[in-house]
Design a protein around this motif. Sequence first.
Motif, short mmCIF file in Angstrom:
data_model
loop_
_atom_site.label_atom_id
_atom_site.label_comp_id
_atom_site.label_asym_id
_atom_site.label_seq_id
_atom_site.Cartn_x
_atom_site.Cartn_y
_atom_site.Cartn_z
N GLU A 26 0.84 -1.21 0.00
CA GLU A 26 0.00 0.00 0.00
C GLU A 26 0.87 1.26 0.00
O GLU A 26 0.54 2.25 -0.66
CB GLU A 26 -0.92 -0.01 1.22
CG GLU A 26 -2.06 -1.02 1.13
CD GLU A 26 -2.96 -0.96 2.34
OE1 GLU A 26 -2.80 -0.03 3.17
OE2 GLU A 26 -3.83 -1.84 2.47
N GLU A 29 2.13 1.89 -3.48
CA GLU A 29 1.08 2.48 -4.32
C GLU A 29 0.88 3.96 -3.97
O GLU A 29 0.70 4.81 -4.86
CB GLU A 29 -0.23 1.71 -4.12
CG GLU A 29 -0.19 0.29 -4.68
CD GLU A 29 -1.49 -0.44 -4.43
OE1 GLU A 29 -2.40 0.17 -3.81
OE2 GLU A 29 -1.62 -1.61 -4.85
N LEU A 30 0.92 4.26 -2.67
CA LEU A 30 0.75 5.65 -2.23
C LEU A 30 1.90 6.51 -2.72
O LEU A 30 1.69 7.63 -3.22
CB LEU A 30 0.68 5.69 -0.70
CG LEU A 30 0.56 7.10 -0.06
CD1 LEU A 30 -0.74 7.77 -0.49
CD2 LEU A 30 0.63 7.00 1.47
N GLU A 32 3.85 6.03 -5.29
CA GLU A 32 3.78 6.19 -6.74
C GLU A 32 2.68 7.18 -7.13
O GLU A 32 2.84 7.98 -8.05
CB GLU A 32 3.53 4.84 -7.41
CG GLU A 32 4.73 3.89 -7.32
CD GLU A 32 4.44 2.52 -7.88
OE1 GLU A 32 3.24 2.20 -8.06
OE2 GLU A 32 5.39 1.76 -8.14
N ALA A 33 1.54 7.13 -6.40
CA ALA A 33 0.43 8.05 -6.69
C ALA A 33 0.80 9.49 -6.38
O ALA A 33 0.40 10.42 -7.10
CB ALA A 33 -0.81 7.64 -5.89
N GLU A 34 1.59 9.68 -5.30
CA GLU A 34 1.98 11.04 -4.92
C GLU A 34 3.29 11.47 -5.55
O GLU A 34 3.74 12.60 -5.34
CB GLU A 34 2.10 11.12 -3.39
CG GLU A 34 0.78 10.90 -2.65
CD GLU A 34 0.92 11.07 -1.16
OE1 GLU A 34 2.07 11.30 -0.71
OE2 GLU A 34 -0.10 11.01 -0.45
N GLY A 35 3.92 10.55 -6.28
CA GLY A 35 5.18 10.90 -6.91
C GLY A 35 6.32 11.10 -5.94
O GLY A 35 7.21 11.92 -6.18
N ASP A 36 6.28 10.38 -4.84
CA ASP A 36 7.31 10.50 -3.79
C ASP A 36 8.19 9.24 -3.79
O ASP A 36 7.82 8.21 -3.21
CB ASP A 36 6.65 10.67 -2.43
CG ASP A 36 7.66 11.04 -1.34
OD1 ASP A 36 8.86 10.80 -1.55
OD2 ASP A 36 7.23 11.53 -0.27
#
Length: 322
Positions: A26, A29-30, A32-36
């Motif tokens: 998780e 995924e987080l 990658e979604a926030e680009g961090d």
Amino acid sequence: MRERQSLEDGIKAVVESERDLADNLELIELGEAEGDPSIVAEAEAAIDVLKDKIRERQIESMLSGEADGNDTYVEIHAGAGGTESQDWANMLMRMYTRWSERSGRKVEIMELHDGEEAGIKSATLLVKGERSYGFLKTESGVHRLVRISPYDSSARRHTSFASVWVYPVVDDSIEIEINESDCRIDTYRAQGAGGQHINTTDSAVRITHIPSGIVVQCQNERSQHKNRAAAWDMLRARLYEAELERREAAANATEATKTDIGWGHQIRSYVLQPYQLVKDLRTGVESTSPQDVLNGDLDPFMEAALAQRLGGSSGEAIADID
């Protein structure tokens, strides 16, 4: 209660591993979604640590035999070949002592017969620690050494053999009945250090179980009484191990590496010259660093042999983790 605790610990380990894996996936995924990328890197590092933990638990899961959690005896006997084979037997004793120390176990020398010039004719070690028998049981068999002999003035290459026999210490929960009339008890003078007392009294004890032909001996105590008690314990362990062998052979008739120890049944070769290689002839596991192996780096060989006993392979087990 001990079995229940073991099962509870195993279930808890699986649940925690599944939870930690899900949490880190998780996080990836987080991130990658926030680009961090820092979040992704942290989670991936945590998964690498988790993989190592699962690998350790996977190896532990292979040690579920009736006596796998017990302490163990390790018997080493030099083969034909005089000083060269006796030196090889001594090297094996050192190897198992180093492995035990590296893994936090304690070693006691129960019996030791020195060679005429160097090395040992035989030795019996008592290895104490959690799952000692479970790990070491795969070491039973004949071990072969190829090297330039330091005892040959012509510096020729020699092949030496030594046998290793591993059997578990029998705890109080296992009852082994022995008819004393079936046993012959001999006493003799112990070898080695110990002062005037150990060298001038018949303190060492040898017990021969006539029906099975099993012979055990103990000389590490100063008292004949203590040596006798220890030898009886060793005999009970040997008879119990023989019964485990019979059960294993009945369950798997093709398993012969542990029950048929002869000079034509090598389980591992250690080549020091003309090249450097240690190869397990049962599993195919190799090491190009014999000195590391002889210094106690035996875990890869033990892991592969345990996996093979369960019908799989070490490579398959690690691939599942990856």
